[in-house]
Scaffold this motif. Structure first.
Motif, mmCIF file in Angstrom:
data_model
loop_
_atom_site.group_PDB
_atom_site.id
_atom_site.type_symbol
_atom_site.label_atom_id
_atom_site.label_comp_id
_atom_site.label_asym_id
_atom_site.label_seq_id
_atom_site.Cartn_x
_atom_site.Cartn_y
_atom_site.Cartn_z
ATOM 1 N N LEU A 134 0.826 -1.203 0.000
ATOM 2 C CA LEU A 134 0.000 0.000 0.000
ATOM 3 C C LEU A 134 0.870 1.268 0.000
ATOM 4 C CD1 LEU A 134 -2.803 -1.110 2.488
ATOM 5 C CD2 LEU A 134 -2.954 -0.949 -0.003
ATOM 6 N N LYS A 135 2.037 1.192 0.659
ATOM 7 C CA LYS A 135 2.965 2.319 0.634
ATOM 8 C C LYS A 135 3.503 2.541 -0.778
ATOM 9 C CE LYS A 135 4.802 2.667 5.344
ATOM 10 N NZ LYS A 135 6.022 2.514 6.165
ATOM 11 N N LEU A 136 3.736 1.462 -1.500
ATOM 12 C CA LEU A 136 4.214 1.568 -2.878
ATOM 13 C C LEU A 136 3.233 2.392 -3.711
ATOM 14 C CD1 LEU A 136 6.177 0.801 -5.178
ATOM 15 C CD2 LEU A 136 4.835 -1.300 -5.482
ATOM 16 N N TRP A 137 1.944 2.084 -3.564
ATOM 17 C CA TRP A 137 0.923 2.856 -4.280
ATOM 18 C C TRP A 137 0.960 4.328 -3.844
ATOM 19 C CZ3 TRP A 137 -2.484 2.353 -8.225
ATOM 20 C CH2 TRP A 137 -3.423 3.383 -8.363
ATOM 21 N N LYS A 138 1.040 4.553 -2.552
ATOM 22 C CA LYS A 138 1.009 5.912 -2.014
ATOM 23 C C LYS A 138 2.177 6.744 -2.536
ATOM 24 C CE LYS A 138 1.150 8.434 2.401
ATOM 25 N NZ LYS A 138 1.283 8.294 3.874
ATOM 26 N N LEU A 173 9.622 -11.338 -1.955
ATOM 27 C CA LEU A 173 9.580 -10.020 -1.319
ATOM 28 C C LEU A 173 10.653 -9.076 -1.850
ATOM 29 C CD1 LEU A 173 8.849 -10.251 2.502
ATOM 30 C CD2 LEU A 173 7.381 -9.426 0.666
ATOM 31 N N LEU A 174 11.715 -9.632 -2.440
ATOM 32 C CA LEU A 174 12.808 -8.798 -2.934
ATOM 33 C C LEU A 174 12.306 -7.787 -3.960
ATOM 34 C CD1 LEU A 174 15.869 -8.280 -2.828
ATOM 35 C CD2 LEU A 174 16.115 -9.925 -4.702
ATOM 36 N N GLY A 175 11.399 -8.217 -4.837
ATOM 37 C CA GLY A 175 10.850 -7.311 -5.835
ATOM 38 C C GLY A 175 10.098 -6.156 -5.201
ATOM 39 N N LEU A 176 9.311 -6.446 -4.178
ATOM 40 C CA LEU A 176 8.550 -5.408 -3.489
ATOM 41 C C LEU A 176 9.475 -4.475 -2.719
ATOM 42 C CD1 LEU A 176 5.927 -4.084 -2.607
ATOM 43 C CD2 LEU A 176 5.690 -5.846 -0.832
ATOM 44 N N TYR A 177 10.467 -5.045 -2.028
ATOM 45 C CA TYR A 177 11.430 -4.234 -1.286
ATOM 46 C C TYR A 177 12.110 -3.216 -2.204
ATOM 47 C CZ TYR A 177 11.745 -6.154 3.465
ATOM 48 O OH TYR A 177 11.505 -6.476 4.769
ATOM 49 N N ASN A 178 12.540 -3.675 -3.384
ATOM 50 C CA ASN A 178 13.235 -2.789 -4.308
ATOM 51 C C ASN A 178 12.323 -1.704 -4.864
ATOM 52 O OD1 ASN A 178 15.718 -3.978 -4.032
ATOM 53 N ND2 ASN A 178 15.639 -5.132 -5.939
ATOM 54 N N LEU A 179 11.122 -2.098 -5.275
ATOM 55 C CA LEU A 179 10.185 -1.123 -5.826
ATOM 56 C C LEU A 179 9.825 -0.056 -4.791
ATOM 57 C CD1 LEU A 179 7.796 -3.423 -7.896
ATOM 58 C CD2 LEU A 179 9.172 -1.536 -8.812
ATOM 59 N N GLN A 180 9.582 -0.489 -3.553
ATOM 60 C CA GLN A 180 9.227 0.479 -2.521
ATOM 61 C C GLN A 180 10.406 1.399 -2.199
ATOM 62 O OE1 GLN A 180 8.120 -0.801 1.501
ATOM 63 N NE2 GLN A 180 8.385 1.338 2.044
ATOM 64 N N TYR A 181 11.600 0.828 -2.180
ATOM 65 C CA TYR A 181 12.798 1.636 -1.912
ATOM 66 C C TYR A 181 12.934 2.737 -2.956
ATOM 67 C CZ TYR A 181 17.708 2.696 -0.828
ATOM 68 O OH TYR A 181 18.875 3.325 -0.485
ATOM 69 N N PHE A 182 12.802 2.380 -4.213
ATOM 70 C CA PHE A 182 12.901 3.346 -5.310
ATOM 71 C C PHE A 182 11.828 4.419 -5.181
ATOM 72 C CE2 PHE A 182 12.484 3.901 -10.196
ATOM 73 C CZ PHE A 182 13.294 5.020 -10.170
ATOM 74 N N ALA A 183 10.581 3.968 -4.956
ATOM 75 C CA ALA A 183 9.448 4.899 -4.880
ATOM 76 C C ALA A 183 9.537 5.827 -3.675
ATOM 77 C CB ALA A 183 8.139 4.109 -4.846
ATOM 78 N N GLU A 184 10.097 5.322 -2.566
ATOM 79 C CA GLU A 184 10.176 6.128 -1.344
ATOM 80 C C GLU A 184 11.403 7.021 -1.324
ATOM 81 O OE1 GLU A 184 10.168 5.583 3.537
ATOM 82 O OE2 GLU A 184 10.282 3.822 2.234
ATOM 83 N N ARG A 185 12.563 6.479 -1.653
ATOM 84 C CA ARG A 185 13.809 7.227 -1.537
ATOM 85 C C ARG A 185 14.001 8.241 -2.665
ATOM 86 N NH1 ARG A 185 17.551 5.355 2.187
ATOM 87 N NH2 ARG A 185 16.453 4.071 3.699
ATOM 88 N N ASP A 186 13.394 7.983 -3.809
ATOM 89 C CA ASP A 186 13.560 8.883 -4.945
ATOM 90 C C ASP A 186 12.212 9.076 -5.636
ATOM 91 O OD1 ASP A 186 14.986 10.595 -6.473
ATOM 92 O OD2 ASP A 186 16.008 9.089 -7.668
ATOM 93 N N SER A 187 11.259 9.573 -4.862
ATOM 94 C CA SER A 187 9.861 9.650 -5.308
ATOM 95 C C SER A 187 9.689 10.381 -6.629
ATOM 96 C CB SER A 187 8.999 10.330 -4.240
ATOM 97 O OG SER A 187 9.009 9.577 -3.052
ATOM 98 N N ALA A 188 10.332 11.540 -6.751
ATOM 99 C CA ALA A 188 10.156 12.346 -7.966
ATOM 100 C C ALA A 188 10.625 11.594 -9.203
ATOM 101 C CB ALA A 188 10.911 13.669 -7.834
ATOM 102 N N ALA A 189 11.803 10.969 -9.110
ATOM 103 C CA ALA A 189 12.339 10.227 -10.253
ATOM 104 C C ALA A 189 11.491 9.001 -10.555
ATOM 105 C CB ALA A 189 13.780 9.810 -9.986
ATOM 106 N N ALA A 190 11.058 8.286 -9.508
ATOM 107 C CA ALA A 190 10.228 7.095 -9.696
ATOM 108 C C ALA A 190 8.899 7.457 -10.362
ATOM 109 C CB ALA A 190 9.975 6.397 -8.362
#
Length: 321
Positions: A134-138, A173-190
């Motif tokens: 859900l955080k990934l979506w947010k 879970l590795l796929g989700l961890y990576n996607l969320q990391y990208f979306a959270e740490r670099d939101s604008a670029a993601a």
């Protein structure tokens, strides 16, 4: 032919040990000393030290590459004693060897950590897993509420159906961890990569705007699915040892999961640019483009001075040249 190859192998090994013996007599230094004193810090030095330790006839040196991180200091002391090196006369050697061993052992431990995440399946009954999803979506769609957990809206960020859990089967879970990391740490670029990856018929861009961005219908791909695929690429680069040059050059000590996730972010950025440059006819060319991209990254990583150093938010505090 096989018998000849085996004989050649042992003959070369014998010659190499003879050469090491001669060099020790001439220089007064063992191979580990020569590497540390003659090779600059980073991947060049650490990979040579790793090879020297692994190929040594000494059991102590062979097993040092698998030592527990807490035992590295004692391992260095044992190596110095075995090689009859006075630490008071050669203080820098112990420091250099310790830095190399921390990287070598850390890389092996990182593989274990990544493998553990890859093997853990997504569980929709696990609150932590659901929260991450859900955080990934947010993070990717901050201005668009998710109407329900099971929803066709997931297709808007590149999942294949109305429940993303089925798409995580390959990488766990590795796929989700990576996607969320990208979306959270670099939101604008993601968010920008997501926007650019959308097929024109699903986007709010007008035809003129897409032409201005020099993008056409061939640009479309599924962001989340490609992210999971790039996770697979990063995982294989790690396990094969190809990422050693990168991690040994950027991590002054042990590479961590954060370093791996930062590398994933870099690969997502680079693959997106590469996809645009390749200008494929349709999504069916994805495997061809991905393979060409993989070969380019591997070629870059064959340079011992290579460090995949992205310049974006997710890399802050992780690059330590």
């Amino acid at each position: 032919l096989k018998h000849k190859e085996v004989c050649l192998y042992f003959y070369c090994k014998f010659l190499w040990r003879c050469l090491k013996f001669v060099m020790r007599k001439l220089t007064g230094r063992c191979e580990l000393q020569r590497i540390c004193y003659n090779t600059k810090p980073g991947a060049s030095r650490t990979m040579k030290i790793e090879t020297s330790l692994r190929d040594s006839k000494s059991k102590l040196l062979q097993t040092s590459v698998t030592a527990h991180p807490d035992a590295i200091e004692k391992t260095i002391e044992d190596i110095m004693e075995l090689k009859q090196i006075n630490p008071d006369i050669n203080p820098q050697l112990g420091i250099s060897l310790q830095a190399c061993l921390l990287q070598i052992v850390g890389y092996r431990n990182l593989i274990a950590d990544v493998e553990k995440l890859r093997r853990e399946p997504y569980d929709s009954d696990n609150p932590q897993h659901e929260e991450m999803l859900l955080k990934l979506w947010k993070f990717l769609k901050p201005n668009t509420p998710l109407e329900s957990r099971i929803s066709k809206q997931w297709c808007e960020i590149g999942f294949q159906g109305d429940d993303p859990k089925t798409d995580f089967r390959g990488m766990g879970l590795l796929g989700l961890y990576n996607l969320q990391y990208f979306a959270e740490r670099d939101s604008a670029a993601a968010q920008q990569v997501l926007s650019d990856s959308l097929h024109p018929k699903c986007s709010k861009f007008s035809k003129a705007e897409w032409e201005k961005k020099r993008m056409d219908k061939a640009i479309g791909y599924s962001f989340a699915i490609v992210g999971i695929n790039i996770t697979d690429l990063a995982y294989n680069l790690l396990v094969s040892g190809a990422l050693k040059t990168h991690f040994y050059n950027i991590a002054p000590e042990a590479p961590t999961l954060s370093h791996f996730q930062q590398t994933f972010c870099y690969l997502m950025h680079e693959f997106h640019k590469f996809w645009i440059e390749e200008d494929p006819m349709d999504i069916m060319e994805f495997n061809r483009v991905r393979e060409k991209f993989r070969k380019r990254i591997i070629k870059q990583l064959q340079n011992p001075d290579m460090a995949l150093c992205p310049h974006f938010a997710a890399s802050e505090g992780l690059i330590n040249m």
